[in-house]
Write an enzyme that holds these catalytic residues in place. Structure first.
Site, PDB file in Angstrom:
ATOM      1  N   LYS A 164     -17.437 -53.422 -38.781  1.00  0.00           N
ATOM      2  CA  LYS A 164     -18.741 -53.420 -38.364  1.00  0.00           C
ATOM      3  C   LYS A 164     -19.647 -52.742 -39.017  1.00  0.00           C
ATOM      4  O   LYS A 164     -19.486 -52.095 -40.210  1.00  0.00           O
ATOM      5  CB  LYS A 164     -18.417 -52.703 -36.855  1.00  0.00           C
ATOM      6  CG  LYS A 164     -18.172 -51.190 -37.069  1.00  0.00           C
ATOM      7  CD  LYS A 164     -17.476 -50.740 -35.806  1.00  0.00           C
ATOM      8  CE  LYS A 164     -17.292 -49.378 -35.911  1.00  0.00           C
ATOM      9  NZ  LYS A 164     -16.469 -48.887 -34.832  1.00  0.00           N
ATOM     10  N   ARG A 175     -17.142 -44.161 -22.573  1.00  0.00           N
ATOM     11  CA  ARG A 175     -18.068 -45.313 -22.849  1.00  0.00           C
ATOM     12  C   ARG A 175     -17.508 -46.834 -22.461  1.00  0.00           C
ATOM     13  O   ARG A 175     -17.260 -46.905 -21.254  1.00  0.00           O
ATOM     14  CB  ARG A 175     -17.934 -45.358 -24.455  1.00  0.00           C
ATOM     15  CG  ARG A 175     -19.127 -45.946 -25.222  1.00  0.00           C
ATOM     16  CD  ARG A 175     -19.029 -45.662 -26.773  1.00  0.00           C
ATOM     17  NE  ARG A 175     -17.889 -46.264 -27.378  1.00  0.00           N
ATOM     18  CZ  ARG A 175     -17.488 -46.107 -28.614  1.00  0.00           C
ATOM     19  NH1 ARG A 175     -18.393 -45.491 -29.461  1.00  0.00           N
ATOM     20  NH2 ARG A 175     -16.408 -46.432 -29.204  1.00  0.00           N
ATOM     21  N   HIS A 178      -9.497 -45.359 -26.654  1.00  0.00           N
ATOM     22  CA  HIS A 178     -10.298 -44.615 -27.961  1.00  0.00           C
ATOM     23  C   HIS A 178     -10.277 -43.086 -27.691  1.00  0.00           C
ATOM     24  O   HIS A 178     -10.499 -42.689 -26.769  1.00  0.00           O
ATOM     25  CB  HIS A 178     -11.675 -45.276 -27.939  1.00  0.00           C
ATOM     26  CG  HIS A 178     -12.345 -45.124 -29.318  1.00  0.00           C
ATOM     27  ND1 HIS A 178     -11.945 -45.413 -30.705  1.00  0.00           N
ATOM     28  CD2 HIS A 178     -13.663 -44.374 -29.444  1.00  0.00           C
ATOM     29  CE1 HIS A 178     -12.939 -44.832 -31.454  1.00  0.00           C
ATOM     30  NE2 HIS A 178     -13.824 -44.501 -30.966  1.00  0.00           N
ATOM     31  N   ARG A 197      -6.623 -48.655 -36.151  1.00  0.00           N
ATOM     32  CA  ARG A 197      -7.789 -49.212 -36.203  1.00  0.00           C
ATOM     33  C   ARG A 197      -8.685 -48.342 -37.041  1.00  0.00           C
ATOM     34  O   ARG A 197      -9.925 -48.059 -36.685  1.00  0.00           O
ATOM     35  CB  ARG A 197      -8.495 -49.295 -35.067  1.00  0.00           C
ATOM     36  CG  ARG A 197      -7.945 -49.966 -33.918  1.00  0.00           C
ATOM     37  CD  ARG A 197      -9.110 -50.382 -32.642  1.00  0.00           C
ATOM     38  NE  ARG A 197      -9.605 -49.156 -31.976  1.00  0.00           N
ATOM     39  CZ  ARG A 197      -9.146 -48.445 -31.144  1.00  0.00           C
ATOM     40  NH1 ARG A 197      -8.201 -48.821 -30.549  1.00  0.00           N
ATOM     41  NH2 ARG A 197      -9.668 -47.352 -30.877  1.00  0.00           N
ATOM     42  N   TYR A 228     -45.513 -35.028 -49.641  1.00  0.00           N
ATOM     43  CA  TYR A 228     -46.246 -34.577 -48.396  1.00  0.00           C
ATOM     44  C   TYR A 228     -45.993 -33.500 -48.029  1.00  0.00           C
ATOM     45  O   TYR A 228     -44.787 -32.812 -47.906  1.00  0.00           O
ATOM     46  CB  TYR A 228     -45.774 -35.734 -47.449  1.00  0.00           C
ATOM     47  CG  TYR A 228     -46.151 -37.170 -47.642  1.00  0.00           C
ATOM     48  CD1 TYR A 228     -47.485 -37.473 -47.960  1.00  0.00           C
ATOM     49  CD2 TYR A 228     -45.290 -38.101 -48.243  1.00  0.00           C
ATOM     50  CE1 TYR A 228     -47.957 -38.817 -48.153  1.00  0.00           C
ATOM     51  CE2 TYR A 228     -45.590 -39.624 -48.431  1.00  0.00           C
ATOM     52  CZ  TYR A 228     -46.947 -39.756 -48.250  1.00  0.00           C
ATOM     53  OH  TYR A 228     -47.246 -40.979 -48.723  1.00  0.00           O
ATOM     54  N   CYS A 237     -39.996 -39.388 -49.829  1.00  0.00           N
ATOM     55  CA  CYS A 237     -41.080 -40.347 -49.348  1.00  0.00           C
ATOM     56  C   CYS A 237     -40.372 -41.602 -48.732  1.00  0.00           C
ATOM     57  O   CYS A 237     -39.277 -41.830 -48.811  1.00  0.00           O
ATOM     58  CB  CYS A 237     -42.205 -40.578 -50.224  1.00  0.00           C
ATOM     59  SG  CYS A 237     -42.824 -38.806 -50.798  1.00  0.00           S
ATOM     60  N   MET A 238     -41.095 -42.673 -48.482  1.00  0.00           N
ATOM     61  CA  MET A 238     -40.359 -43.935 -47.881  1.00  0.00           C
ATOM     62  C   MET A 238     -39.709 -44.731 -49.055  1.00  0.00           C
ATOM     63  O   MET A 238     -38.876 -45.001 -48.960  1.00  0.00           O
ATOM     64  CB  MET A 238     -41.513 -44.734 -47.344  1.00  0.00           C
ATOM     65  CG  MET A 238     -41.086 -46.080 -46.638  1.00  0.00           C
ATOM     66  SD  MET A 238     -42.183 -47.242 -46.161  1.00  0.00           S
ATOM     67  CE  MET A 238     -42.936 -46.314 -44.777  1.00  0.00           C
ATOM     68  N   ASP A 239     -40.675 -44.636 -50.245  1.00  0.00           N
ATOM     69  CA  ASP A 239     -39.981 -45.344 -51.436  1.00  0.00           C
ATOM     70  C   ASP A 239     -39.543 -44.551 -52.652  1.00  0.00           C
ATOM     71  O   ASP A 239     -39.345 -45.087 -53.565  1.00  0.00           O
ATOM     72  CB  ASP A 239     -40.917 -46.470 -51.856  1.00  0.00           C
ATOM     73  CG  ASP A 239     -41.618 -47.354 -50.694  1.00  0.00           C
ATOM     74  OD1 ASP A 239     -40.842 -47.632 -49.827  1.00  0.00           O
ATOM     75  OD2 ASP A 239     -42.938 -47.423 -50.350  1.00  0.00           O
TER      76      ASP A 239
HETATM   77  C1  LIG Z   1     -15.555 -47.691 -35.301  1.00  0.00           C
HETATM   78  C2  LIG Z   1     -14.313 -47.985 -34.653  1.00  0.00           C
HETATM   79  C3  LIG Z   1     -13.272 -47.553 -35.035  1.00  0.00           C
HETATM   80  C4  LIG Z   1     -12.763 -46.797 -36.401  1.00  0.00           C
HETATM   81  O1  LIG Z   1     -13.231 -45.527 -36.389  1.00  0.00           O
HETATM   82  P1  LIG Z   1     -13.158 -44.557 -37.756  1.00  0.00           P
HETATM   83  O2  LIG Z   1     -13.407 -43.207 -37.379  1.00  0.00           O
HETATM   84  O3  LIG Z   1     -14.218 -45.244 -38.695  1.00  0.00           O
HETATM   85  O4  LIG Z   1     -11.859 -44.822 -38.286  1.00  0.00           O
HETATM   86  C5  LIG Z   1     -11.852 -47.405 -34.200  1.00  0.00           C
HETATM   87  N1  LIG Z   1     -12.070 -47.871 -33.134  1.00  0.00           N
HETATM   88  C6  LIG Z   1     -13.187 -48.373 -32.370  1.00  0.00           C
HETATM   89  C7  LIG Z   1     -13.223 -48.735 -30.949  1.00  0.00           C
HETATM   90  C8  LIG Z   1     -14.377 -48.287 -33.187  1.00  0.00           C
HETATM   91  O5  LIG Z   1     -15.659 -48.730 -32.565  1.00  0.00           O
END
Ligand SMILES: *Cc1c(COP(=O)(O)O)cnc(C)c1O
Length: 370
Positions: free
Chosen positions: A40, A138, A167, A222, A264, A311-313
């Site tokens: 992701k 969540r 999770h 995961r 700045y 700065c930005m750039d």
């Molecule tokens: C992003 C994500 C992970 C991976 O987490 P890491 O800490 O990068 O290994 C695992 N499970 C879910 C649901 C996630 O959204």
């Protein structure tokens, strides 16, 4: 090197290092445990397409994305392994899930019913994974409601519950809470099994779960962060190689007098007659303004502190009397000789986490694959 355009600022993505990390993670797992790698957010800023293609060639079992759109990107380049959408979608958006054969996370009856209907229309059985909230607060159906919820969804004819997952919010700081989550998740799986609901994939472990909690592996893990060679916390016993380096070149050099304010707000002033260089990178590239005066860069194998506000750039560095020239390479993340600057170091200095450092490197920065 690949084409980077006329602004010499780029990120190098070392796919050999990605391979190394993937194999390191694999060595950590028992042979029956499958791997879903989270790609992701553009593969944590590393580029979702090249990274995913590489992972497929390495035999990854599943890819994890945040949205339907990220899944579609992968399908459109011909990736045909299973893709789990970890995020939630609107019930009105279920068509592309079926059309592109994506696996949706489900934790509401409404979404399940709509998805079931859409699957029927497409004459398909939609694979889904059910998310259970064992303490993250969540996404996920609350633990106490999970069994009844799954029983209900199990009756929907055009859905196949391929997975059930949870999770960890505190795997890095609270083993006791994490073990509690593992325990109640196990109880749910047992209860489902006793009631003849057999779900092929059970999973819980993010990177910290993979490394720190063997009991959390179940039959799928995961990981995200560790695959990119970054550590979720210090003193972790797994060898990883960082995949991303961030580099630029000196674009301007000038001598300045003692006592001049730089950038700045003039939060930095030269302490003597000195050389100040300008680098063509800034917060517009995701090089956070929070690093102003805090981050180091490597020029000619030596460390120099960023001078004044980013700065930005553009970003300024007072290099003292060091001999530098326009076009000299500068490392912002990565190594040069014995010196190394990690995303973890930048995260620490900016008061954030390495995830945000690499995800934040913007589209304006070309990725060069090695
Ligand atoms: C992003 C994500 C992970 C991976 O987490 P890491 O800490 O990068 O290994 C695992 N499970 C879910 C649901 C996630 O959204």
């Amino acid at each position: 090197m690949g084409y980077i355009g006329y602004r010499p600022t780029w990120a190098e993505i070392d796919l050999k290092a990605l391979e190394y990390n993937f194999n390191q993670v694999k060595a950590h797992l028992s042979s029956h445990t499958k791997i879903l790698v989270c790609v992701k957010s553009d593969a944590y800023g590393h580029g979702i397409v090249p990274v995913s293609k590489k992972l497929v060639s390495l035999g990854v079992d599943y890819l994890g994305v945040a949205s339907i759109d990220e899944g579609i990107v992968l399908r459109k380049v011909g990736i045909d392994i299973p893709i789990l959408i970890l995020g939630m979608v609107l019930p009105s958006d279920t068509k592309p899930i079926l059309r592109f054969n994506l696996t949706q996370t489900v934790c509401s009856e409404k979404l399940a019913k709509v998805l079931n209907k859409t699957a029927k229309k497409y004459k398909k059985i939609a694979d889904i994974h059910i998310k259970v909230d064992t303490g993250m607060g969540r996404l996920g159906v609350l633990y106490n409601d999970a069994f009844n919820f799954i029983e209900k969804i199990h009756r929907l004819k055009f859905l196949n519950i391929e997975g059930v997952f949870t999770h960890f919010p505190c795997a890095d700081i609270s083993p006791s809470f994490t073990y509690y989550q593992i325990d109640i998740f196990n109880k749910l799986i047992d209860r489902l099994r006793k009631n003849n609901i057999h779900i092929p994939l059970c999973h819980a472990a993010n990177s910290m779960g993979v490394i720190g909690y063997r009991e959390a592996h179940f039959n799928l893990v995961r990981p995200g962060l560790i695959i990119y060679g970054l550590y979720p916390k210090k003193n972790i016993k797994i060898g990883l190689k960082p995949v991303m380096s961030l580099k630029t070149k000196i674009i301007y050099v000038k001598r300045m007098r003692k006592g001049e304010g730089l950038s700045y707000g003039h939060i930095y002033r030269t302490k003597k007659n000195t050389t100040v260089v300008t680098l063509p990178i800034g917060y517009g590239d995701g090089y956070s303004r929070d690093l102003s005066g805090k981050a180091d860069v490597l020029i000619g194998k030596a460390r120099f502190r960023i001078s004044g506000r980013i700065c930005m750039d553009q970003t300024l560095v007072d290099v003292g009397d060091t001999k530098v020239r326009i076009g000299d390479e500068v490392v912002l993340i990565g190594s040069d000789g014995k010196q190394r600057i990690t995303a973890e170091e930048l995260a620490y200095r900016a008061g954030t986490i390495p995830y945000e450092i690499v995800c934040g490197i913007g589209n304006r920065v070309p990725r060069i694959y090695k």
